[in-house]
Design an enzyme around this catalytic site. Sequence first.
Site, mmCIF file in Angstrom:
data_model
loop_
_atom_site.group_PDB
_atom_site.id
_atom_site.type_symbol
_atom_site.label_atom_id
_atom_site.label_comp_id
_atom_site.label_asym_id
_atom_site.label_seq_id
_atom_site.Cartn_x
_atom_site.Cartn_y
_atom_site.Cartn_z
ATOM 1 N N CYS A 81 0.853 -1.185 0.000
ATOM 2 C CA CYS A 81 0.000 0.000 0.000
ATOM 3 C C CYS A 81 0.892 1.238 0.000
ATOM 4 O O CYS A 81 2.105 1.128 0.140
ATOM 5 C CB CYS A 81 -0.914 0.010 1.225
ATOM 6 S SG CYS A 81 -2.258 1.233 1.096
ATOM 7 N N CYS A 121 -0.127 4.387 1.786
ATOM 8 C CA CYS A 121 -0.495 5.471 2.711
ATOM 9 C C CYS A 121 0.655 5.868 3.625
ATOM 10 O O CYS A 121 0.736 7.005 4.064
ATOM 11 C CB CYS A 121 -1.753 5.132 3.492
ATOM 12 S SG CYS A 121 -1.741 3.536 4.274
ATOM 13 N N CYS A 166 -3.856 6.177 -0.206
ATOM 14 C CA CYS A 166 -3.353 4.849 -0.562
ATOM 15 C C CYS A 166 -3.025 4.703 -2.045
ATOM 16 O O CYS A 166 -3.128 3.615 -2.613
ATOM 17 C CB CYS A 166 -4.372 3.790 -0.140
ATOM 18 S SG CYS A 166 -4.744 3.849 1.620
ATOM 19 N N LYS A 212 -12.172 -4.554 2.795
ATOM 20 C CA LYS A 212 -11.557 -3.632 3.748
ATOM 21 C C LYS A 212 -12.457 -2.406 3.857
ATOM 22 O O LYS A 212 -12.696 -1.718 2.869
ATOM 23 C CB LYS A 212 -10.168 -3.239 3.264
ATOM 24 C CG LYS A 212 -9.460 -2.250 4.176
ATOM 25 C CD LYS A 212 -8.044 -1.998 3.686
ATOM 26 C CE LYS A 212 -7.321 -0.999 4.552
ATOM 27 N NZ LYS A 212 -5.943 -0.787 4.102
ATOM 28 N N ARG A 264 -10.866 8.098 3.503
ATOM 29 C CA ARG A 264 -10.651 7.022 2.525
ATOM 30 C C ARG A 264 -11.962 6.459 1.970
ATOM 31 O O ARG A 264 -11.992 5.366 1.429
ATOM 32 C CB ARG A 264 -9.868 5.892 3.186
ATOM 33 C CG ARG A 264 -8.551 6.315 3.831
ATOM 34 C CD ARG A 264 -7.575 5.168 3.808
ATOM 35 N NE ARG A 264 -6.545 5.211 4.821
ATOM 36 C CZ ARG A 264 -5.476 6.012 4.783
ATOM 37 N NH1 ARG A 264 -5.324 6.878 3.805
ATOM 38 N NH2 ARG A 264 -4.570 5.942 5.742
ATOM 39 N N GLU A 287 -17.143 -7.687 -3.859
ATOM 40 C CA GLU A 287 -15.730 -7.304 -3.796
ATOM 41 C C GLU A 287 -14.831 -8.540 -3.753
ATOM 42 O O GLU A 287 -13.845 -8.643 -4.466
ATOM 43 C CB GLU A 287 -15.462 -6.501 -2.512
ATOM 44 C CG GLU A 287 -15.398 -5.006 -2.668
ATOM 45 C CD GLU A 287 -14.134 -4.533 -3.376
ATOM 46 O OE1 GLU A 287 -13.245 -5.353 -3.674
ATOM 47 O OE2 GLU A 287 -14.046 -3.324 -3.640
ATOM 48 N N LYS A 329 -11.510 -6.948 7.025
ATOM 49 C CA LYS A 329 -10.890 -6.010 7.954
ATOM 50 C C LYS A 329 -11.805 -4.817 8.169
ATOM 51 O O LYS A 329 -12.289 -4.270 7.179
ATOM 52 C CB LYS A 329 -9.550 -5.554 7.357
ATOM 53 C CG LYS A 329 -8.796 -4.557 8.184
ATOM 54 C CD LYS A 329 -7.609 -4.065 7.419
ATOM 55 C CE LYS A 329 -7.050 -2.885 8.178
ATOM 56 N NZ LYS A 329 -6.092 -2.137 7.418
ATOM 57 N N SER A 353 -6.019 -2.156 14.932
ATOM 58 C CA SER A 353 -5.423 -1.393 16.028
ATOM 59 C C SER A 353 -6.448 -0.864 17.033
ATOM 60 O O SER A 353 -6.211 -0.894 18.240
ATOM 61 C CB SER A 353 -4.605 -0.238 15.456
ATOM 62 O OG SER A 353 -5.402 0.586 14.630
ATOM 63 N N TYR A 397 -2.555 -7.693 16.885
ATOM 64 C CA TYR A 397 -1.518 -7.155 17.772
ATOM 65 C C TYR A 397 -1.461 -7.947 19.080
ATOM 66 O O TYR A 397 -0.554 -7.769 19.866
ATOM 67 C CB TYR A 397 -1.784 -5.664 18.026
ATOM 68 C CG TYR A 397 -1.882 -4.921 16.718
ATOM 69 C CD1 TYR A 397 -0.731 -4.577 16.014
ATOM 70 C CD2 TYR A 397 -3.123 -4.645 16.136
ATOM 71 C CE1 TYR A 397 -0.813 -3.959 14.771
ATOM 72 C CE2 TYR A 397 -3.215 -4.019 14.901
ATOM 73 C CZ TYR A 397 -2.056 -3.684 14.223
ATOM 74 O OH TYR A 397 -2.145 -3.091 12.985
HETATM 75 C C1 PBG Z 1 -2.943 0.207 4.782
HETATM 76 C C2 PBG Z 1 -3.270 -0.417 6.090
HETATM 77 C C3 PBG Z 1 -3.930 0.179 7.160
HETATM 78 C C4 PBG Z 1 -4.020 -0.804 8.142
HETATM 79 C C5 PBG Z 1 -3.374 -1.928 7.665
HETATM 80 N N1 PBG Z 1 -2.939 -1.676 6.372
HETATM 81 C C6 PBG Z 1 -4.379 1.565 7.342
HETATM 82 C C7 PBG Z 1 -5.605 2.045 6.686
HETATM 83 O O1 PBG Z 1 -6.201 1.408 5.844
HETATM 84 O O2 PBG Z 1 -5.973 3.176 6.998
HETATM 85 C C8 PBG Z 1 -4.701 -0.620 9.470
HETATM 86 C C9 PBG Z 1 -4.465 -1.679 10.454
HETATM 87 C C10 PBG Z 1 -4.926 -1.377 11.822
HETATM 88 O O3 PBG Z 1 -5.669 -0.421 12.119
HETATM 89 O O4 PBG Z 1 -4.521 -2.148 12.666
HETATM 90 N N2 PBG Z 1 -1.581 0.292 4.568
#
Ligand code: PBG
Length: 326
Positions: A117, A119, A127, A199, A221, A237, A252, A278, A317
């Site tokens: 990616c 970003c 992205c 996603k 986004r 998708e 995700k 996260s 995590y």
């Molecule tokens: C994109 C990417 C993101 C995450 C993983 N890959 C950021 C986004 O889409 O904004 C987020 C993972 C997380 O929040 O743990 N490179």
Amino acid sequence: MDLTQRPRRLRSDGVRSLVSETRLDPTDLVAPVFVDATTDERVPIESMPGHERVPVDQAVDRVEEVLATGVEAVIVFGVPESKDPEGARAWAEDGVVQRAVRAVTDETDAYVVTDVCFCEYTDHGHCGILEHGAREDPHMTVDNDRTLDRLRRTAVSHAEAGADMVAPSSMTDGMVGTVRAGLDEAGFDSLPVMSYAAKYESSFYGPFRDAADGAPAFGDRRHYQMDPANAREATREVALDVEQGADVLMVKPALPYLDVVRAVRESFDRPVAAYNVSGEYAMLHAAAEKGWLDLDAVAHESLLSIKRAGADLILTYFAENVAQQL
Ligand code: PBG
């Protein structure tokens, strides 16, 4: 009252494990690792307690720590030394991920996945490359088709550095097919692609954007990531990614989207991954810090639930923490 049926019979200690339907194993888990080209010491990530950004020369040590817990796979994220409008450090041969992956695959037995990616690499934090003039435009969007070629280059550069699997995550239409074709052309036809297939444009990514320094400088986004309101769209998708050759299908975030995990499990005969993101991590830590939740217990229960919903593998995590409990 008819009590011939007594489900409690199978809840006594001796029998519970015999009849349990779902089992977590450290080998189901993928641990995210952050490598930062702008630092020569480890930097704790405040919003993700227990996680750090490590300099490239400590990537191997960091991965060894993961392996010591029984987790066998990592996904590597990079913070580059510099950013530009295109994110060119994402495909540089001496880029942060490329250097870290080369070291980790040379010196450890870890299975190494890379996030493909831009970003973290673009100065605007989106992205992909922006449409002309988009910066001034409140309806700014990423130029889908011009981003594809850069995704292909980035994925191939990760493969050349030794990555075992690549995971395109930009929600660019056609990303899986382009990456697959690029890998095949470069001789990596055996390298699997894990697509961030469904996603969502989620507010649960906040702490990651601190961790990887990838917050959009303006806008959001929602023109490329999926609308949280949509579940049926996820099936469309994911079907596109399957057609384009995705080997593993990711949903995700995980916990707020378990209906989608289940739908993908039922609709597609491919391994399903879920990304316990996260924000899902940070909120349990915050509650535990206040003494409101038992961290080990809720972490384990979260991952068990994601597996029960249908995930085969989980990016989380909590990987090290939960693996140590198992
Ligand atoms: C994109 C990417 C993101 C995450 C993983 N890959 C950021 C986004 O889409 O904004 C987020 C993972 C997380 O929040 O743990 N490179």
